[in-house]
Design a protein around this motif. Structure first.
Motif, PDB file in Angstrom:
ATOM      1  N   ARG A  58     -44.344   7.761 -84.740  1.00 27.07           N
ATOM      2  CA  ARG A  58     -45.095   8.997 -84.464  1.00 27.07           C
ATOM      3  C   ARG A  58     -44.850   9.493 -83.044  1.00 27.07           C
ATOM      4  O   ARG A  58     -44.699  10.686 -82.809  1.00 27.07           O
ATOM      5  N   VAL A  59     -44.828   8.567 -82.099  1.00 31.73           N
ATOM      6  CA  VAL A  59     -44.559   8.930 -80.699  1.00 31.73           C
ATOM      7  C   VAL A  59     -43.161   9.533 -80.583  1.00 31.73           C
ATOM      8  O   VAL A  59     -42.963  10.559 -79.929  1.00 31.73           O
ATOM      9  N   ASN A 100     -39.554  14.236 -79.921  1.00 29.93           N
ATOM     10  CA  ASN A 100     -38.487  15.093 -80.423  1.00 29.93           C
ATOM     11  C   ASN A 100     -38.978  16.516 -80.645  1.00 29.93           C
ATOM     12  O   ASN A 100     -38.270  17.478 -80.343  1.00 29.93           O
ATOM     13  N   GLU A 101     -40.178  16.667 -81.167  1.00 32.03           N
ATOM     14  CA  GLU A 101     -40.747  17.999 -81.379  1.00 32.03           C
ATOM     15  C   GLU A 101     -40.961  18.706 -80.049  1.00 32.03           C
ATOM     16  O   GLU A 101     -40.630  19.878 -79.898  1.00 32.03           O
ATOM     17  N   GLN A 102     -41.490  17.983 -79.066  1.00 36.13           N
ATOM     18  CA  GLN A 102     -41.726  18.570 -77.737  1.00 36.13           C
ATOM     19  C   GLN A 102     -40.402  18.972 -77.101  1.00 36.13           C
ATOM     20  O   GLN A 102     -40.293  20.037 -76.504  1.00 36.13           O
ATOM     21  N   GLU A 117     -36.622  25.998 -76.617  1.00 35.74           N
ATOM     22  CA  GLU A 117     -36.725  27.365 -77.140  1.00 35.74           C
ATOM     23  C   GLU A 117     -36.894  28.355 -75.986  1.00 35.74           C
ATOM     24  O   GLU A 117     -37.563  28.100 -75.011  1.00 35.74           O
ATOM     25  N   THR A 118     -36.279  29.506 -76.137  1.00 33.68           N
ATOM     26  CA  THR A 118     -36.408  30.549 -75.117  1.00 33.68           C
ATOM     27  C   THR A 118     -37.558  31.480 -75.517  1.00 33.68           C
ATOM     28  O   THR A 118     -37.752  31.769 -76.695  1.00 33.68           O
TER      29      THR A 118
END
Length: 61
Positions: free
Chosen positions: A45-46, A51-53, A59-60
């Protein structure tokens, strides 16, 4: 025990105890395979959150 480079963390037995083997090394030991499974779940989960963060940071606006 010989360390094997792994793509994904895995539960391994360390003598009479249990460990989590990762690409970075071995975490643990813990007393039971069930405790190792709980730790592995939290570790996954961590890693997913990191990875999501990281994806959000790229993202711009």
């Amino acid at each position: 025990m010989k360390h094997v480079k792994r793509e994904a963390p895995a539960i391994v037995q360390c003598g009479e105890l249990w460990c989590i083997e990762t690409a970075a090394g071995i975490e643990g030991p813990v007393d039971s395979q069930q405790d190792a499974a709980v730790y592995l779940n939290l570790l996954n989960r961590v890693n997913a959150a990191r990875n999501e963060q990281a994806g959000l940071d790229c993202e711009t606006p």
